[in-house]
Design a protein around this motif. Structure first.
Motif, PDB file in Angstrom:
ATOM      1  N   GLU A  36       9.868   2.020  -4.290  1.00 21.77           N
ATOM      2  CA  GLU A  36       8.764   2.023  -5.244  1.00 21.77           C
ATOM      3  C   GLU A  36       7.753   0.932  -4.901  1.00 21.77           C
ATOM      4  OE1 GLU A  36       7.796   1.907 -10.034  1.00 21.77           O
ATOM      5  OE2 GLU A  36       9.860   1.674  -9.331  1.00 21.77           O
ATOM      6  N   ALA A  37       8.230  -0.232  -4.468  1.00 21.45           N
ATOM      7  CA  ALA A  37       7.313  -1.298  -4.056  1.00 21.45           C
ATOM      8  C   ALA A  37       6.459  -0.839  -2.885  1.00 21.45           C
ATOM      9  CB  ALA A  37       8.108  -2.552  -3.684  1.00 21.45           C
ATOM     10  N   ASP A  38       7.083  -0.161  -1.929  1.00 21.78           N
ATOM     11  CA  ASP A  38       6.330   0.375  -0.783  1.00 21.78           C
ATOM     12  C   ASP A  38       5.263   1.361  -1.249  1.00 21.78           C
ATOM     13  OD1 ASP A  38       8.024  -1.094   0.812  1.00 21.78           O
ATOM     14  OD2 ASP A  38       9.235   0.622   1.452  1.00 21.78           O
ATOM     15  N   ALA A  39       5.655   2.252  -2.177  1.00 20.67           N
ATOM     16  CA  ALA A  39       4.730   3.279  -2.655  1.00 20.67           C
ATOM     17  C   ALA A  39       3.555   2.661  -3.400  1.00 20.67           C
ATOM     18  CB  ALA A  39       5.461   4.268  -3.557  1.00 20.67           C
ATOM     19  N   LEU A  40       3.825   1.674  -4.232  1.00 22.89           N
ATOM     20  CA  LEU A  40       2.757   1.053  -5.006  1.00 22.89           C
ATOM     21  C   LEU A  40       1.801   0.275  -4.114  1.00 22.89           C
ATOM     22  CD1 LEU A  40       4.850  -0.164  -8.068  1.00 22.89           C
ATOM     23  CD2 LEU A  40       3.148   1.669  -8.065  1.00 22.89           C
ATOM     24  N   LEU A  41       2.334  -0.374  -3.086  1.00 21.59           N
ATOM     25  CA  LEU A  41       1.456  -1.074  -2.152  1.00 21.59           C
ATOM     26  C   LEU A  41       0.576  -0.064  -1.419  1.00 21.59           C
ATOM     27  CD1 LEU A  41       0.514  -3.670  -0.828  1.00 21.59           C
ATOM     28  CD2 LEU A  41       2.416  -3.468   0.796  1.00 21.59           C
ATOM     29  N   GLY A  42       1.165   1.071  -1.028  1.00 20.89           N
ATOM     30  CA  GLY A  42       0.369   2.118  -0.405  1.00 20.89           C
ATOM     31  C   GLY A  42      -0.708   2.631  -1.332  1.00 20.89           C
ATOM     32  N   GLU A  43      -0.377   2.801  -2.602  1.00 18.01           N
ATOM     33  CA  GLU A  43      -1.346   3.261  -3.596  1.00 18.01           C
ATOM     34  C   GLU A  43      -2.504   2.271  -3.730  1.00 18.01           C
ATOM     35  OE1 GLU A  43      -1.449   4.084  -8.421  1.00 18.01           O
ATOM     36  OE2 GLU A  43       0.453   4.332  -7.337  1.00 18.01           O
ATOM     37  N   ALA A  44      -2.197   0.978  -3.706  1.00 14.91           N
ATOM     38  CA  ALA A  44      -3.244  -0.040  -3.806  1.00 14.91           C
ATOM     39  C   ALA A  44      -4.174   0.017  -2.598  1.00 14.91           C
ATOM     40  CB  ALA A  44      -2.614  -1.423  -3.926  1.00 14.91           C
ATOM     41  N   HIS A  45      -3.603   0.188  -1.411  1.00 16.15           N
ATOM     42  CA  HIS A  45      -4.434   0.283  -0.194  1.00 16.15           C
ATOM     43  C   HIS A  45      -5.372   1.487  -0.282  1.00 16.15           C
ATOM     44  CE1 HIS A  45      -2.851  -3.048   1.993  1.00 16.15           C
ATOM     45  NE2 HIS A  45      -1.613  -2.571   2.084  1.00 16.15           N
ATOM     46  N   VAL A  46      -4.859   2.613  -0.759  1.00 24.36           N
ATOM     47  CA  VAL A  46      -5.702   3.805  -0.886  1.00 24.36           C
ATOM     48  C   VAL A  46      -6.835   3.546  -1.873  1.00 24.36           C
ATOM     49  CG1 VAL A  46      -5.755   6.207  -1.674  1.00 24.36           C
ATOM     50  CG2 VAL A  46      -3.873   5.412  -0.224  1.00 24.36           C
ATOM     51  N   ALA A  47      -6.519   2.918  -3.005  1.00 22.70           N
ATOM     52  CA  ALA A  47      -7.541   2.629  -4.014  1.00 22.70           C
ATOM     53  C   ALA A  47      -8.628   1.699  -3.484  1.00 22.70           C
ATOM     54  CB  ALA A  47      -6.889   2.023  -5.250  1.00 22.70           C
ATOM     55  N   LEU A  48      -8.265   0.870  -2.512  1.00 21.82           N
ATOM     56  CA  LEU A  48      -9.226  -0.069  -1.939  1.00 21.82           C
ATOM     57  C   LEU A  48      -9.941   0.495  -0.709  1.00 21.82           C
ATOM     58  CD1 LEU A  48      -7.056  -3.300  -2.319  1.00 21.82           C
ATOM     59  CD2 LEU A  48      -9.190  -2.793  -3.522  1.00 21.82           C
ATOM     60  N   GLY A  49      -9.667   1.776  -0.410  1.00 20.91           N
ATOM     61  CA  GLY A  49     -10.351   2.421   0.709  1.00 20.91           C
ATOM     62  C   GLY A  49      -9.653   2.265   2.042  1.00 20.91           C
ATOM     63  N   ARG A  50      -8.501   1.640   2.053  1.00 23.41           N
ATOM     64  CA  ARG A  50      -7.748   1.490   3.306  1.00 23.41           C
ATOM     65  C   ARG A  50      -6.781   2.668   3.434  1.00 23.41           C
ATOM     66  NH1 ARG A  50      -8.067  -4.269   1.611  1.00 23.41           N
ATOM     67  NH2 ARG A  50      -5.990  -4.214   0.670  1.00 23.41           N
ATOM     68  N   THR A  51      -7.358   3.845   3.634  1.00 29.29           N
ATOM     69  CA  THR A  51      -6.619   5.102   3.519  1.00 29.29           C
ATOM     70  C   THR A  51      -5.497   5.219   4.538  1.00 29.29           C
ATOM     71  OG1 THR A  51      -8.646   6.137   2.727  1.00 29.29           O
ATOM     72  CG2 THR A  51      -6.871   7.605   3.419  1.00 29.29           C
ATOM     73  N   GLU A  52      -5.770   4.876   5.782  1.00 31.61           N
ATOM     74  CA  GLU A  52      -4.762   5.055   6.832  1.00 31.61           C
ATOM     75  C   GLU A  52      -3.542   4.173   6.569  1.00 31.61           C
ATOM     76  OE1 GLU A  52      -3.239   7.157   9.760  1.00 31.61           O
ATOM     77  OE2 GLU A  52      -5.295   7.433   9.064  1.00 31.61           O
ATOM     78  N   GLU A  53      -3.799   2.924   6.213  1.00 33.30           N
ATOM     79  CA  GLU A  53      -2.690   2.008   5.936  1.00 33.30           C
ATOM     80  C   GLU A  53      -1.909   2.481   4.697  1.00 33.30           C
ATOM     81  OE1 GLU A  53      -1.863  -2.800   5.429  1.00 33.30           O
ATOM     82  OE2 GLU A  53      -3.924  -2.040   5.565  1.00 33.30           O
TER      83      GLU A  53
ATOM     84  N   LEU B 275       2.858   5.174   1.948  1.00 31.42           N
ATOM     85  CA  LEU B 275       3.212   6.217   0.992  1.00 31.42           C
ATOM     86  C   LEU B 275       4.096   7.302   1.593  1.00 31.42           C
ATOM     87  CD1 LEU B 275      -0.209   6.479  -0.830  1.00 31.42           C
ATOM     88  CD2 LEU B 275       1.993   6.111  -1.983  1.00 31.42           C
ATOM     89  N   THR B 276       3.864   7.653   2.842  1.00 35.04           N
ATOM     90  CA  THR B 276       4.653   8.704   3.482  1.00 35.04           C
ATOM     91  C   THR B 276       6.126   8.316   3.525  1.00 35.04           C
ATOM     92  OG1 THR B 276       2.764   9.400   4.813  1.00 35.04           O
ATOM     93  CG2 THR B 276       4.947  10.067   5.572  1.00 35.04           C
ATOM     94  N   ARG B 277       6.391   7.087   3.967  1.00 34.72           N
ATOM     95  CA  ARG B 277       7.785   6.618   4.029  1.00 34.72           C
ATOM     96  C   ARG B 277       8.396   6.501   2.634  1.00 34.72           C
ATOM     97  NH1 ARG B 277       5.359   2.957   7.573  1.00 34.72           N
ATOM     98  NH2 ARG B 277       5.535   1.287   6.008  1.00 34.72           N
ATOM     99  N   ALA B 278       7.619   5.945   1.716  1.00 35.57           N
ATOM    100  CA  ALA B 278       8.150   5.699   0.382  1.00 35.57           C
ATOM    101  C   ALA B 278       8.416   6.999  -0.376  1.00 35.57           C
ATOM    102  CB  ALA B 278       7.180   4.828  -0.410  1.00 35.57           C
ATOM    103  N   ALA B 279       7.498   7.961  -0.270  1.00 30.95           N
ATOM    104  CA  ALA B 279       7.670   9.224  -0.987  1.00 30.95           C
ATOM    105  C   ALA B 279       8.938   9.944  -0.518  1.00 30.95           C
ATOM    106  CB  ALA B 279       6.446  10.109  -0.796  1.00 30.95           C
ATOM    107  N   ARG B 280       9.204   9.888   0.770  1.00 29.29           N
ATOM    108  CA  ARG B 280      10.411  10.526   1.305  1.00 29.29           C
ATOM    109  C   ARG B 280      11.662   9.858   0.729  1.00 29.29           C
ATOM    110  NH1 ARG B 280       9.966   9.121   6.292  1.00 29.29           N
ATOM    111  NH2 ARG B 280       8.432  10.743   6.756  1.00 29.29           N
ATOM    112  N   ALA B 281      11.667   8.517   0.714  1.00 30.78           N
ATOM    113  CA  ALA B 281      12.835   7.789   0.196  1.00 30.78           C
ATOM    114  C   ALA B 281      13.033   8.053  -1.297  1.00 30.78           C
ATOM    115  CB  ALA B 281      12.662   6.295   0.440  1.00 30.78           C
ATOM    116  N   LEU B 282      11.955   8.118  -2.048  1.00 24.65           N
ATOM    117  CA  LEU B 282      12.063   8.377  -3.480  1.00 24.65           C
ATOM    118  C   LEU B 282      12.553   9.798  -3.756  1.00 24.65           C
ATOM    119  CD1 LEU B 282       8.814   6.561  -4.637  1.00 24.65           C
ATOM    120  CD2 LEU B 282      11.156   5.914  -5.232  1.00 24.65           C
ATOM    121  N   ARG B 283      12.070  10.761  -2.973  1.00 25.16           N
ATOM    122  CA  ARG B 283      12.546  12.150  -3.134  1.00 25.16           C
ATOM    123  C   ARG B 283      14.043  12.233  -2.885  1.00 25.16           C
ATOM    124  NH1 ARG B 283       7.976  13.622  -0.297  1.00 25.16           N
ATOM    125  NH2 ARG B 283       9.199  13.853   1.610  1.00 25.16           N
ATOM    126  N   GLU B 284      14.495  11.587  -1.831  1.00 24.55           N
ATOM    127  CA  GLU B 284      15.906  11.671  -1.455  1.00 24.55           C
ATOM    128  C   GLU B 284      16.807  10.972  -2.465  1.00 24.55           C
ATOM    129  OE1 GLU B 284      15.972  10.016   2.426  1.00 24.55           O
ATOM    130  OE2 GLU B 284      15.139  11.801   3.412  1.00 24.55           O
TER     131      GLU B 284
END
Length: 319
Positions: free
Chosen positions: A268-285, A290-299
């Motif tokens: 969840e920490a990974d996902a939230l950090l990814g969400e913050a980067h997206v909100a700040l326009g750092r889409t690639e980062e 988010l890709t790694r975190a979403a997979r771990a959360l699904r599993e």
């Protein structure tokens, strides 16, 4: 110690060591092993003293507290032991047993009853041990937690105010106990729909926990929740710092004792950090996190869990 204390020659001493070891095993996540040792200790004491002796009641109390898998049996043990120690007039042991009883009731989702038991315990602690001691302050949190679990958020918020004051005065305003009370109070405020209060309490918990050791789970969790609540308040720039702290605390979240829960928190920490980067326009980062975190959360939690859905939504915005 057990090897040097055979039941034939030192039965009571053996039972003492068994209960100490059982408690330690329970605290380190080895509940079944601990329960087996508590059962052995109880058998010894029943043989030595019978069912009506406070020493037998103590073994029942310990077994009740650590029997997480069967809270109904734990309640029975606690009530039986309470009867014995009340007849003996042992207030200190009654304090321990009320804690075990409250925990057993919580394990059965009987939170209103648990809250009342914890209130009785807090009053008894004040009478027997004094209202200026550490146990009195610590016991206040049990009342607030049970009220929160019962959905009685207004009462829980008032109980948390008491707990925050007592723990800050007794342990210090920057102690782990005070920081934990602040963080728990923030969850109650969030449940009650008081977002500004939840954020303020989380900021206080985060500030109070900065002096704690880097291995502190309270320190790590306060960073995680502060980051999440700053994101919810549309302050992604401010959220990045606390979320980086939470991600850096991965070793705290990945302790073996609570492995499944800690893996979820780390993801969840990974996902939230990814969400913050997206909100700040750092889409690639952000997409990478988010890709790694979403997979771990699904599993771990499944595809319909709130944390998973939130990560998936953020990932959708990054595409």
């Amino acid at each position: 110690a057990l090897a040097r204390l055979p039941e034939e020659t030192a039965p009571f001493d053996r039972s003492e060591v068994l209960l100490d070891l059982a408690s330690l095993l329970h605290a380190t996540g080895k509940g079944e092993e601990g329960l087996a040792m508590a059962n052995e200790a109880l058998t010894i004491r029943r043989r030595l003293f019978g069912d009506e002796d406070p020493r037998t009641a103590q073994a029942l109390s310990d077994r009740a507290f650590m029997n997480d898998a069967d809270p109904v049996s734990a309640e029975q043990d606690a009530r039986e032991a309470l009867r014995v120690v009340r007849r003996a007039g042992d207030g200190a042991k009654e304090v321990d047993l009320l804690n075990a009883l409250g925990k057993a009731l919580e394990g059965q989702d009987r939170y209103d009853e648990a809250a009342e038991v914890y209130r009785q315990r807090m009053e008894l602690v004040g009478e027997v041990l004094g209202a200026d001691g550490t146990l009195y302050a610590a016991s206040s949190g049990n009342v607030a937690r049970a009220l929160h679990a019962a959905g009685r958020y207004a009462e829980a918020a008032r109980a948390w105010e008491v707990s925050i004051r007592l723990t800050s005065e007794t342990y210090g305003p920057e102690s782990a106990v005070a920081a934990s009370s602040l963080l728990a109070a923030s969850h109650t405020a969030e449940k009650a729909g008081r977002s500004a209060s939840a954020l303020s309490l989380t900021e206080r918990a985060h500030a109070a926990s900065r002096g704690l050791d880097s291995t502190s789970s309270t320190r790590a969790m306060s960073s995680l929740y502060l980051g999440r609540r700053l994101l919810d308040a549309r302050r992604p720039d401010d959220a990045v710092g606390p979320l980086r702290e939470a991600v850096a605390a991965r070793s705290v979240f990945e302790r073996a004792i609570h492995r499944q829960l800690d893996d979820v928190v780390a993801a969840e920490a990974d996902a939230l950090l990814g969400e913050a980067h997206v909100a700040l326009g750092r889409t690639e980062e952000g997409r990478s996190w988010l890709t790694r975190a979403a997979r771990a959360l699904r599993e771990t939690l499944g595809p319909e869990a709130p944390a998973t859905l939130r990560a998936q939504a953020a990932l959708g915005h990054a595409r």
